[in-house]
Design an enzyme around this catalytic site. Sequence first.
Site, mmCIF file in Angstrom:
data_model
loop_
_atom_site.group_PDB
_atom_site.id
_atom_site.type_symbol
_atom_site.label_atom_id
_atom_site.label_comp_id
_atom_site.label_asym_id
_atom_site.label_seq_id
_atom_site.Cartn_x
_atom_site.Cartn_y
_atom_site.Cartn_z
ATOM 1 N N ASP A 153 -6.275 3.354 88.227
ATOM 2 C CA ASP A 153 -5.216 2.415 89.076
ATOM 3 C C ASP A 153 -4.310 1.425 89.138
ATOM 4 O OD1 ASP A 153 -2.763 3.387 89.790
ATOM 5 O OD2 ASP A 153 -3.344 4.147 91.967
ATOM 6 N N HIS B 58 -8.420 7.980 99.639
ATOM 7 C CA HIS B 58 -9.290 8.390 98.583
ATOM 8 C C HIS B 58 -10.268 7.838 97.797
ATOM 9 C CE1 HIS B 58 -4.940 6.506 96.769
ATOM 10 N NE2 HIS B 58 -5.737 6.187 96.098
ATOM 11 N N GLN C 158 -8.413 10.459 91.676
ATOM 12 C CA GLN C 158 -8.208 10.129 93.400
ATOM 13 C C GLN C 158 -7.951 10.974 93.899
ATOM 14 O OE1 GLN C 158 -4.187 7.150 92.104
ATOM 15 N NE2 GLN C 158 -5.430 5.851 92.685
ATOM 16 N N ARG D 50 -5.161 -4.933 104.326
ATOM 17 C CA ARG D 50 -4.477 -4.141 103.629
ATOM 18 C C ARG D 50 -4.584 -2.249 103.777
ATOM 19 N NH1 ARG D 50 -2.483 -1.803 99.460
ATOM 20 N NH2 ARG D 50 -0.757 -2.219 98.538
ATOM 21 N N ASP E 93 -3.386 0.562 102.419
ATOM 22 C CA ASP E 93 -3.441 1.105 101.291
ATOM 23 C C ASP E 93 -2.532 2.812 101.934
ATOM 24 O OD1 ASP E 93 -2.722 1.233 98.316
ATOM 25 O OD2 ASP E 93 -4.109 3.049 98.517
ATOM 26 N N GLU F 298 0.236 -0.311 104.604
ATOM 27 C CA GLU F 298 0.999 -0.644 103.278
ATOM 28 C C GLU F 298 2.000 1.745 103.249
ATOM 29 O OE1 GLU F 298 1.998 0.926 98.329
ATOM 30 O OE2 GLU F 298 0.167 1.652 99.937
ATOM 31 N N HIS G 266 2.896 -5.548 93.206
ATOM 32 C CA HIS G 266 2.776 -4.823 91.897
ATOM 33 C C HIS G 266 3.110 -3.236 91.268
ATOM 34 C CE1 HIS G 266 0.676 -2.894 95.542
ATOM 35 N NE2 HIS G 266 -0.385 -2.401 94.689
ATOM 36 N N ASP G 267 3.582 -2.451 92.702
ATOM 37 C CA ASP G 267 4.226 -1.066 92.635
ATOM 38 C C ASP G 267 5.453 -1.358 91.554
ATOM 39 O OD1 ASP G 267 2.184 0.258 93.197
ATOM 40 O OD2 ASP G 267 1.923 -0.275 94.704
ATOM 41 N N ARG H 12 4.274 0.237 85.526
ATOM 42 C CA ARG H 12 4.024 -0.696 85.970
ATOM 43 C C ARG H 12 3.880 -2.078 85.762
ATOM 44 N NH1 ARG H 12 0.914 2.238 91.282
ATOM 45 N NH2 ARG H 12 0.018 3.371 89.602
HETATM 46 C C1 GLC Z 1 5.026 5.531 96.367
HETATM 47 C C2 GLC Z 1 3.899 6.017 97.688
HETATM 48 C C3 GLC Z 1 2.883 3.735 97.035
HETATM 49 C C4 GLC Z 1 2.483 4.324 96.304
HETATM 50 C C5 GLC Z 1 4.019 4.350 94.927
HETATM 51 C C6 GLC Z 1 2.890 3.834 93.655
HETATM 52 O O1 GLC Z 1 5.664 4.942 96.599
HETATM 53 O O2 GLC Z 1 4.909 5.973 98.419
HETATM 54 O O3 GLC Z 1 2.809 4.332 98.389
HETATM 55 O O4 GLC Z 1 2.236 1.962 96.545
HETATM 56 O O5 GLC Z 1 4.365 5.519 94.938
HETATM 57 O O6 GLC Z 1 3.817 3.951 92.933
HETATM 58 C C1 GLC Z 2 -1.188 1.724 96.912
HETATM 59 C C2 GLC Z 2 -0.648 1.188 95.625
HETATM 60 C C3 GLC Z 2 -0.183 2.111 94.213
HETATM 61 C C4 GLC Z 2 -1.388 2.898 94.341
HETATM 62 C C5 GLC Z 2 -1.064 3.564 95.233
HETATM 63 C C6 GLC Z 2 -2.578 4.515 94.802
HETATM 64 O O1 GLC Z 2 0.033 2.291 97.253
HETATM 65 O O2 GLC Z 2 0.468 0.078 96.203
HETATM 66 O O3 GLC Z 2 -1.252 0.767 93.255
HETATM 67 O O4 GLC Z 2 -0.674 3.307 93.101
HETATM 68 O O5 GLC Z 2 -1.526 2.996 96.550
HETATM 69 O O6 GLC Z 2 -3.094 5.024 95.380
#
Ligand code: GLC
Ligand code: GLC
Length: 651
Positions: free
Chosen positions: A141, A184, A252, A282, A284, A326, A395-396, A520
Amino acid sequence: MYEQVSHSLLNEILSDLKPDIKSENLRHFYTRLGANFYSIYSLFHLLYGERDDFKQQSQRLVETMARQYMLRPDEYKQKDIEREKDHTWFLSQQWTGMALYSDGFAGDLKNLKAKAGYFQDLGVNMVHVMPIMKCPTDHSDGGYAVSDFREVDDRMGSMEDIDELANELRKRDILLTLDVVLNHTSNEHEWAQKASQGDEKYQDYYYVFSNREVPDMFEETMPEIFPDTAPGNFTWIEDMDKWVMTVFKNYQWDLNYSNPAVFIEMMDIILFWANRGADIVRLDAVAFLWKKIGSTCQNEREAHLLLQLMKDCCQVTAPGVLFIAEAIVAPVEVARYFGEDAINAKECEIAYNATLMALLWDAVATKSTKLLNQGIKSLPDKLERATWLNYIRCHDDIGLGFDDKDILLAGYDPIPHRRFLIDYFTGEFNHSSARGRPFGHNAKTGDARISGSLASLAGLEAALDNGDPDEIDDAIKIIILLHGMIMSFGGIPLLYYGDEIGTTNDYRYVEDERKSGDTRWMHRPAFDWDKAELRNKPNTVENRIFQALKKMISVRKEVAAFADFNNRELRDSGNPHLFAFCRVNHQHVSDRVLVVGNFDAHPQHMELDDLKETGVIQHSQLYDLYSGEKPAMFKDALVIPPYRFYWLQAR
Ligand code: GLC
Ligand code: GLC
């Protein structure tokens, strides 16, 4: 009473500390522990007070903090003290960030160090290096499935490389941000492996169930994060003969924070990275930290208690280190990650402003700022010692995470409006020049999010393909306009690597089996250094964007009113294409900047009469801090050219 109990527990813990800890010079540690212990005890007790081993766990927590304090390099201890004195240092307008993958941007950590000059060329002085910890080759991921929290992944380099990078950045006064993926682990993490082999201690690190009874109850109210690639929130583990909770991808495994051992392990890991030189950590997916049957398992009260506890513990060992939340959640929920019932941030000092991000994209698609204005009006106030991370892309994916109520107030119907936005950005809508792709399409609910690079979503890719200079101009203007907003809104602007040179979608991800299912990856490019060279060649796309951002960053640094002290006043311009607000210098209220952005393809005007009443703005003397020019006026109104913004001040 509580206070007495906490006091005597602290005394007991201190007298039981191992001799090697006692012999250390722990003066500052003890002072901070004394100051924070009541809060730490109260939170730890609320979360774990029922347990028979509560006292031993408390002891272990204090020992963990003390050991990491002993390992903390003197240089960082010194910095802690400086930052304690100047405790709002990060609210300054001096900071501008960039997020990147060390491999995507530079190949590896060594090379990233060698490229540090690039940040200084642009003016970036906070670098978020996305996950560098060990993770599986196939199922990672993007690094967010960690298999060892204390090792750097071979593909990125080594622990020495990260130390050297941290040193290099520190020498250049650039802050380092690192990820700690709290929610996770990878299924290949030692804890998960042991759990799979039947070790009950480690099964208790996760949410493990022998049949579907409890998982089914959870599923009734839990949404799906990756509905298309990882449907459901539980995965059957053959070896273990059990189900495990996997909210994100099926590899995960969600950590079980109702077990204090998990809390202590993860606290230790946060402090471990603080000691490797992270100025900012950060955190996550913080919204997901606590799971409760009957809820969405997001934004639970205990998730907040956990974060408060983490902050208090960090305050004792590494008080100079900041947390970023985040939490990509509803606007009212996001602000809670700063902490509640406190003036100063008690959870995370910084939070992603996903609301502003999504609203800006709405304005791009509709060429109207109705929803943007409405949505920002409903954005809750933050605490005093807290700030936003303002971004356009990361990146998301882009989630359309604004409120349906606001959509209605802006005069749209929520379902068709969201549908329109998805269609617009995926190029399905008539005249749209955006080239995104849907992400996370949910067949059951019809929901989807959006992937794509800034340049491609803003129309640059299509314009370049068409070879149309006017379209290219417009796309560049939109890119610059969006940055003009995040740089002046209040908070730390966070650029995304490649956006500063107009990097378009990377479609090669479909050739890689490990990436092809996840759109992504189209906006997670291998940075093109030849393209970056063009930033110095006049009139290239790269040059126009890069130089504009560079100038913006350097002007921003000089504008005290842009520091983030809750000093933004929204201006109702009466024109539905404009987004306007005043920023007021918190030390000199007469020092104001009027920010105005035009999201329309045509010039728009703004009456200035109502601005005079706010004092100071005398339009005869207005000039744009960014361009250094006088803005166009028609009669008494300000004229804002298509897709342009002004940072106006009275001379
Ligand atoms: C959702 C989650 C966020 C994650 C994202 C990944 O928006 O809330 O934490 O980064 O999905 O696509
Ligand atoms: C966070 C990251 C995202 C990832 C998710 C799960 O939201 O930004 O890229 O997929 O967490 O770890």
